[in-house]
Design a protein around this motif. Structure first.
Motif, short mmCIF file in Angstrom:
data_model
loop_
_atom_site.label_atom_id
_atom_site.label_comp_id
_atom_site.label_asym_id
_atom_site.label_seq_id
_atom_site.Cartn_x
_atom_site.Cartn_y
_atom_site.Cartn_z
N GLY A 11 0.82 -1.21 0.00
CA GLY A 11 0.00 0.00 0.00
C GLY A 11 0.86 1.26 0.00
N ALA A 12 1.95 1.22 0.77
CA ALA A 12 2.85 2.38 0.83
C ALA A 12 3.52 2.62 -0.52
CB ALA A 12 3.91 2.17 1.91
N VAL A 13 3.89 1.52 -1.19
CA VAL A 13 4.50 1.63 -2.52
C VAL A 13 3.48 2.22 -3.51
CG1 VAL A 13 5.47 0.33 -4.47
CG2 VAL A 13 6.16 -0.23 -2.14
N GLU A 14 2.22 1.74 -3.43
CA GLU A 14 1.17 2.26 -4.30
C GLU A 14 0.93 3.76 -4.04
OE1 GLU A 14 -1.85 -1.04 -5.79
OE2 GLU A 14 -2.17 -0.57 -3.68
N GLN A 15 0.99 4.12 -2.75
CA GLN A 15 0.80 5.52 -2.36
C GLN A 15 1.87 6.41 -3.00
OE1 GLN A 15 0.12 5.33 1.91
NE2 GLN A 15 0.15 7.54 2.03
N SER A 16 3.14 5.96 -2.90
CA SER A 16 4.24 6.72 -3.52
C SER A 16 4.06 6.78 -5.03
CB SER A 16 5.58 6.06 -3.21
OG SER A 16 5.80 6.03 -1.82
N PHE A 17 3.58 5.69 -5.61
CA PHE A 17 3.36 5.64 -7.06
C PHE A 17 2.31 6.67 -7.47
CE2 PHE A 17 1.28 4.25 -10.90
CZ PHE A 17 2.29 3.69 -11.68
N ASP A 18 1.18 6.67 -6.75
CA ASP A 18 0.09 7.60 -7.09
C ASP A 18 0.54 9.05 -6.96
OD1 ASP A 18 -1.55 5.46 -7.55
OD2 ASP A 18 -2.46 5.48 -5.55
N LYS A 19 1.34 9.30 -5.94
CA LYS A 19 1.84 10.65 -5.70
C LYS A 19 2.65 11.14 -6.91
CE LYS A 19 4.60 12.70 -1.94
NZ LYS A 19 5.25 12.29 -0.67
N ALA A 20 3.42 10.20 -7.50
CA ALA A 20 4.27 10.57 -8.64
C ALA A 20 3.51 10.58 -9.95
CB ALA A 20 5.45 9.60 -8.72
N ALA A 21 2.51 9.68 -10.07
CA ALA A 21 1.78 9.54 -11.33
C ALA A 21 1.13 10.86 -11.74
CB ALA A 21 0.73 8.44 -11.20
N ARG A 22 0.79 11.70 -10.75
CA ARG A 22 0.19 13.01 -11.03
C ARG A 22 1.11 13.90 -11.86
NH1 ARG A 22 -1.12 13.15 -5.45
NH2 ARG A 22 0.28 14.90 -5.11
N THR A 451 9.61 10.98 -5.10
CA THR A 451 8.58 11.20 -6.11
C THR A 451 9.24 11.41 -7.48
OG1 THR A 451 7.26 12.20 -4.38
CG2 THR A 451 6.50 12.53 -6.62
N ALA A 452 10.36 12.15 -7.49
CA ALA A 452 11.08 12.38 -8.75
C ALA A 452 11.58 11.05 -9.31
CB ALA A 452 12.25 13.33 -8.51
N ALA A 453 12.06 10.16 -8.43
CA ALA A 453 12.57 8.86 -8.87
C ALA A 453 11.43 8.02 -9.45
CB ALA A 453 13.23 8.13 -7.71
N TYR A 454 10.27 8.08 -8.79
CA TYR A 454 9.10 7.34 -9.30
C TYR A 454 8.68 7.89 -10.67
CZ TYR A 454 7.64 4.18 -5.53
OH TYR A 454 7.55 3.15 -4.65
N VAL A 455 8.76 9.20 -10.84
CA VAL A 455 8.39 9.79 -12.13
C VAL A 455 9.30 9.24 -13.23
CG1 VAL A 455 8.31 11.94 -13.47
CG2 VAL A 455 7.38 11.89 -11.15
#
Length: 472
Positions: A11-22, A451-455
């Motif tokens: 869930g935490a990984v998904e949360q970080s993903f969603d934060k970056a997906a924006r 977030t930058a890394a996820y982007v």
């Protein structure tokens, strides 16, 4: 402490993903596909332990097939559960994308305490697990390539390899079915220290960026910086070693039995030997004991390296952390709440998903070595040495000056396998750091480096999907 039971790592990984997906422009459907785990394999199998039969619970998750094979470690721990394996598999996908390693993410785990079994029993469990993976085509040099993780090492990888070889006779690339093997079994030199060394290369590159250091109120460069390392396992040990050799001061080391601190710096090898002898890092000569090991995270230092398990810094203790830079050497040591705290405090969190990618980067080099059937440096080492000798002789002849023996050896040296592996790792970590920082600078509304890394990761995985034409 309430509410921590419900914490979901995936869930935490998904949360970080969603934060970056924006901060990306991809179709929501593509983003949804990237987020999901493609294949989840949960198994139970019987193994005879002593005169009893034990049912062993194990997992293998393939998170993404945008590139094959899938790649990810195998963990032996009592904490192994589906949520954790899924989260770690997802992190592997993003990690490989960021450091340009052409694999999809995977992860495996067996829910056991390896300390409770004899080597012979562990071998039976490992080989049986490998059989289960082979049956469902969840292992192979072109499909899914495991590696060591928490609780496993070269020995277990050799057992996996041997089981695979015996089930696939004559498969020419079979050595590539697993990485982190002993060198004599097709392993690569430099794999053991790879994660710790990668952590050092990544943090060093961040510390060499003037503008970032100015923002943090620190001097540029790694020299003289104070470092606290949590965990003296493989990753923590090597991170501490390279920081110390790079001129930083490791002022504290913590393990589960407690922590020790010395403002003049600690030598990780001496601490390691002391722990081997006494069974604890406490009472190390010249150091002060800290009874509660998590207090070490709150010590006054410039760089904090959590190199143990997930979730050690959360919303509760994050406000008390004094470090200016946190280098996530472990997987998921910070919860999303901790991220918020640090972003508002202006603390730079260098995220796990690329910082500890040294292991998978060097695993990739090992896999390539297995597919090419030749050791790195074997072809060019003497050629380079002879060429360097010739250049040096010419220069000495032209200038009439002689170079001293020590420098002569340095200049003439042709690369060994380990030199090439370190060099490839250094290149990988430096370019990944720069790529993440560039995205972040281009888009100042991105809140933090994670977030930058996820982007960066999302863009690369989504591009792969789009180019493969998977989406009409």
């Amino acid at each position: 402490m309430s509410g921590h039971q419900e914490y979901s790592f995936f869930g935490a990984v998904e949360q970080s993903f969603d934060k970056a997906a924006r901060f990306t422009n991809w179709d929501p459907g593509i983003l949804e596909q990237i987020k999901q785990c493609n294949s989840v394999y949960r198994m139970h199998f019987p193994v005879k332990i002593g005169d009893k039969i034990e049912v062993i619970k194990a997992y293998r998750v393939q998170h993404s097939h945008h590139k094959t094979p899938c790649k990810g470690g195998i963990r032996f721990a009592t904490t192994v559960n589906l949520d954790e394996v899924m989260a770690l598999a997802a992190l592997m996908t993003y990690k490989c994308a960021i450091v340009n390693v052409p694999f999809g993410g995977a992860k495996g785990g067996i829910t056991i305490d390896p300390k409770k079994y004899t080597p012979y029993e562990l071998e039976k469990i490992t080989r049986r697990y490998t059989h289960e993976l082979i049956k469902k085509n969840f292992i192979g040099p072109g499909t899914d390539v495991p590696a060591p993780d928490y609780g496993t090492g070269e020995r277990e990888m050799a057992w996996i390899l041997d089981t695979y070889l015996s089930m696939n006779p004559g498969e020419v690339d079979a050595l590539g079915c697993v990485t982190g093997k002993p060198v004599a079994q097709g392993g690569v030199r430099g794999r053991r220290e790879a994660t710790g060394l990668g952590v050092f290369f990544g943090i060093r590159e961040v510390c060499n960026m003037d503008d970032i250091m100015k923002k943090l109120g620190l001097s540029t460069g790694i020299e003289g910086k104070t470092v606290v390392v949590q965990g003296l396992g493989n990753v923590g040990y090597h991170a501490a070693k390279y920081f110390r050799e790079g001129g930083a001061k490791v002022i504290a080391i913590s393990e589960f039995e407690g922590a020790i601190t010395n403002p003049d710096g600690l030598n990780e090898e001496e601490v390691f030997q002391h722990r081997k002898k006494t069974g604890s890092i406490l009472n190390f000569p010249g150091a002060t004991n800290i009874t509660n090991s998590s207090d070490a995270l709150e010590l006054d230092c410039e760089i904090l390296i959590p190199a143990a398990l997930e979730n050690v810094i959360n919303g509760d203790n994050a406000p008390r952390v004094k470090a200016k830079i946190i280098g996530e050497a472990a997987n998921g040591p910070l919860t999303p709440e901790a991220d918020e705290v640090f972003a508002s405090k202006g603390v730079l969190v260098v995220p796990d998903m690329y910082l500890n990618a040294g292991g998978v980067t060097v695993s990739y080099f090992e896999w390539l070595k297995n597919l090419s059937h030749v050791r790195y440096g074997r072809l060019e080492k003497r050629f380079t040495e002879n060429q360097n000798k010739n250049i040096l002789n010419q220069i000495e002849g032209l200038t009439g000056k002689k170079v001293n023996d020590r420098e002569k050896t340095m200049i003439e040296h042709g690369p060994d396998e380990v030199d090439l592996v370190y060099s490839g790792l250094e290149e990988t970590m430096i370019s990944a750091t720069r790529e993440i920082m560039e995205i972040w600078q281009k888009n100042p509304s991105i809140p933090d480096m994670r977030t930058a890394a996820y982007v960066v990761a999302i863009n690369k995985v989504a591009t792969s999907y789009a180019e493969l034409g998977i989406f009409p």
